[in-house]
Design an enzyme around this catalytic site. Structure first.
Site, PDB file in Angstrom:
ATOM      1  N   CYS A 134       0.873  -1.047  -0.043  1.00 38.89           N
ATOM      2  CA  CYS A 134       0.099  -0.010   0.017  1.00 38.89           C
ATOM      3  C   CYS A 134       0.787   1.336  -0.134  1.00 38.89           C
ATOM      4  O   CYS A 134       1.141   1.802   1.038  1.00 38.89           O
ATOM      5  CB  CYS A 134      -0.993  -0.072   1.389  1.00 38.89           C
ATOM      6  SG  CYS A 134      -2.032   1.499   1.356  1.00 38.89           S
ATOM      7  N   CYS A 137      -0.499   3.906   2.154  1.00 35.97           N
ATOM      8  CA  CYS A 137      -0.517   4.188   3.552  1.00 35.97           C
ATOM      9  C   CYS A 137       1.107   4.200   4.082  1.00 35.97           C
ATOM     10  O   CYS A 137       1.354   5.072   5.038  1.00 35.97           O
ATOM     11  CB  CYS A 137      -0.883   2.749   3.853  1.00 35.97           C
ATOM     12  SG  CYS A 137      -2.205   1.889   3.173  1.00 35.97           S
ATOM     13  N   ASP A 138       2.061   3.746   3.090  1.00 34.41           N
ATOM     14  CA  ASP A 138       3.283   3.712   3.589  1.00 34.41           C
ATOM     15  C   ASP A 138       4.277   4.732   2.912  1.00 34.41           C
ATOM     16  O   ASP A 138       5.576   4.896   3.347  1.00 34.41           O
ATOM     17  CB  ASP A 138       3.859   2.182   3.537  1.00 34.41           C
ATOM     18  CG  ASP A 138       3.028   1.431   4.502  1.00 34.41           C
ATOM     19  OD1 ASP A 138       2.603   1.828   5.545  1.00 34.41           O
ATOM     20  OD2 ASP A 138       2.796   0.365   4.108  1.00 34.41           O
TER      21      ASP A 138
END
Ligand code: NDP
Length: 310
Positions: A134, A137-138
């Site tokens: 992701c 997300c990261d």
């Protein structure tokens, strides 16, 4: 034991749209959001192709709006994940978080799909230490650093483009000599100077210092093995439907997607309907998931009416 006319599993666009329609049809649905409230869409940033938002819409905002809309019509939205199901007879029995059992006259499965990994031991070892599926997300952790994205589809290209806006350099590791992604996405990738595509390559191993990713060992189709230095290793190689729980009961296709009948959300068990990515290996869009959620709720309503008339 609690009983409902309509139980919906999944808190993505399919589940919430089903909840909106089922609430308005007076089915008083209960919806359990599952492991990833908001669904896969919450792993992206801006959604540009959902109709009604000419300037795009933040994915989390979109999902919060869907949740609020479902609740405004009376849907009972809850946190929890189905851990067991008994679809042998009606009412169906669904166990939530291994403790609460709900009896459901109809069930709408909208459990979505999850990102695939390559299955390398080193990939497993560095999950949380630089391996991620992701980017949105990261990606933040890789500002001005070097990362790689595996895959050549729209997901991989989208991840690479997002990461390129943060990172110093992005490698794309593509196993063939062409992308699978749409032309529009490919053009964006080719126009981004800090993305380098490594064609005909597969990742053999994620390299690390025991704590964090430091590189990847790649094998090119011509047999050459070489290492790249990277700080993050992102996967963009497709998805697996979250259907395992239903496999003993419902007909699935060869890839694990729930099979629905013709132009309907009906599964192989009367009274159980499927919507969204768990039954769609082809379109997998928020808008198609939402549309199939609408279909599932309407099918559930018609099913209940037919049962009453029998
Ligand atoms: P896809 O199945 O479209 O692409 C998967 C990619 O990963 C392919 O390039 C595939 O290679 C590669 N791949 C698969 N397994 C491996 C492996 N073991 N090792 C190396 N490479 C591998 O999945 P996506 O998640 O990209 O897209 C799914 C659907 O969602 C598509 O319909 C896509 O259009 C859509 N989508 C749309 C977006 C948008 O419109 N903004 C954004 C994201 C997705 P190969 O080509 O060789 O099979």
């Amino acid at each position: 034991m609690e009983r409902t006319k309509c139980l919906i599993l999944g808190g993505g666009p399919a589940g919430f749209t089903a909840a909106i329609y089922a609430s308005r049809a007076n089915l008083s649905p209960i919806l359990y959001e599952g492991i990833q409230p908001g669904g896969q869409l919450t792993t992206t940033t801006i959604v540009e192709n959902f109709p009604g938002f000419p300037g795009g819409v933040d994915a989390n905002t979109l999902m919060e709006s869907m949740r609020a809309q479902a609740k405004s019509f009376g849907a009972d939205v809850r946190q929890g994940t189905a851990t067991a199901v008994d679809l042998g007879k009606r009412p169906f029995k669904v166990t939530i978080d291994a403790e609460t059992v709900i009896e459901a006259e109809t069930l709408i499965v909208a459990t979505g799909a999850q990102a695939n990994y390559l299955g390398l031991p080193s990939e497993e070892k560095y999950k949380g230490g630089g391996v991620s599926a992701c980017a949105t997300c990261d990606g933040f952790f890789y500002r001005k650093r070097t990362v790689a994205v595996v895959g050549g589809g729209d997901t991989a290209c989208e991840e690479a483009l997002y990461l390129a806006s943060l990172a110093k350099k992005v490698y794309m590791i593509v196993r063939r000599d062409v992308f699978r992604a749409s032309k529009a996405m490919q053009e964006k990738v080719f126009a981004t100077p800090n993305i380098e595509v490594l064609w005909n390559c597969i990742a053999q191993e994620v390299l690390g210092d025991g704590m964090a990713v430091t590189g990847a060992r790649l094998l090119r189709k011509d047999g050459t093995v070489f290492d790249i230095q990277i700080d993050g290793f992102f996967l963009g190689i497709g998805h697996t439907p979250a259907s395992a729980l239903f496999a003993p009961w419902l007909t699935l296709d060869g890839n694990g997607y729930i099979v629905t009948e013709g132009k309907s959300a009906a599964t192989s068990v009367p009274g159980v309907f499927a919507a969204g990515d768990v039954q769609d290996s082809r379109y997998r869009q928020a808008i198609t998931a939402a549309a199939s959620g609408c279909m599932a709720a309407q099918d559930a309503e018609k099913y209940l009416i037919a049962q009453q008339n029998n």
